[in-house]
Design an enzyme around this catalytic site. Sequence first.
Site, PDB file in Angstrom:
ATOM      1  CB  CYS A 109     -64.391  53.836 -33.126  1.00  0.00           C
ATOM      2  SG  CYS A 109     -64.979  52.201 -32.666  1.00  0.00           S
ATOM      3  N   GLY A 110     -67.202  54.507 -31.362  1.00  0.00           N
ATOM      4  CA  GLY A 110     -67.782  54.555 -30.036  1.00  0.00           C
ATOM      5  C   GLY A 110     -67.745  53.256 -29.276  1.00  0.00           C
TER       6      GLY A 110
END
Length: 278
Positions: A109-110
Amino acid sequence: MYGPVYSADRRIWRDGQPGGGARLIPEETAIALTYNGGTYAVMMGTPQDLRDFAVGFSLSEGIVQSPDEIETLDIVELNDGIELRMWLKPSRAELVNERRRHIAGPTGCGICGIESIAEAVRPAAIVPKGRSFAPSEIMAAMAGITVLQQINIQTRAVHAAALWMPAQGIVALREDVGRHNALDKLAGALAHVAVAPTEGMVLLTSRVSVEMVQKTAAIGAPLMVAVSAPTALAVRTADAAGITLAAIARSDGFEIFTHPERIALTQNTGVAEVTHVA
């Protein structure tokens, strides 16, 4: 300094038979990005090309508009991770203080930990029209990634992001266990290479989520090509940004989701045979 690859002992059970030996696997470590003494984000990533990561993250997050706004950058190895310590010019430092946030970002997840929905779905930059591309160029560009992924050749466990340019081939490629990190590293590498991303294509070995589109738009590439499918939000964001999004790229072709006018499906142009990797 941590290395990007680790040799792990393991036991094996295959075809009903036991075995053993060492296997190369990618390293993963906590990487903190700090600005003027304060932590802005902590990401899990591959400890390689960290200067590119620091610069690319700063650019894609809008913390700086140019690498020149980073006055100093130090890579500091700690017992439990690595700090990328940056000091910004006064005008940019004040902006960071106003919007500082702490992110705990796992490799999948960024944008974990952001403070509002608006930040997550912020509009991407509008890319210029750029050139058109032939299917043969896209196919050759994607085929050229595999042999250049040095860490993935050893581990089969990391993502890559690359930029392909006409008459030059792949001019830069970066790898990381996190697909967002790989793209940030690519952005950082391109900040120091004399190329015009507006004439090239970004290549991804991952699926396409909205933040991958946002980061590609920040780079300025008019075309992005990925081996896996996009999300619906990624498609909408690419369409609004003017980006041609091609995905599910395989040896037999690809699928175009937005702005197909850039890909000349009936045109057969020459393919660059030279590959340079920065």
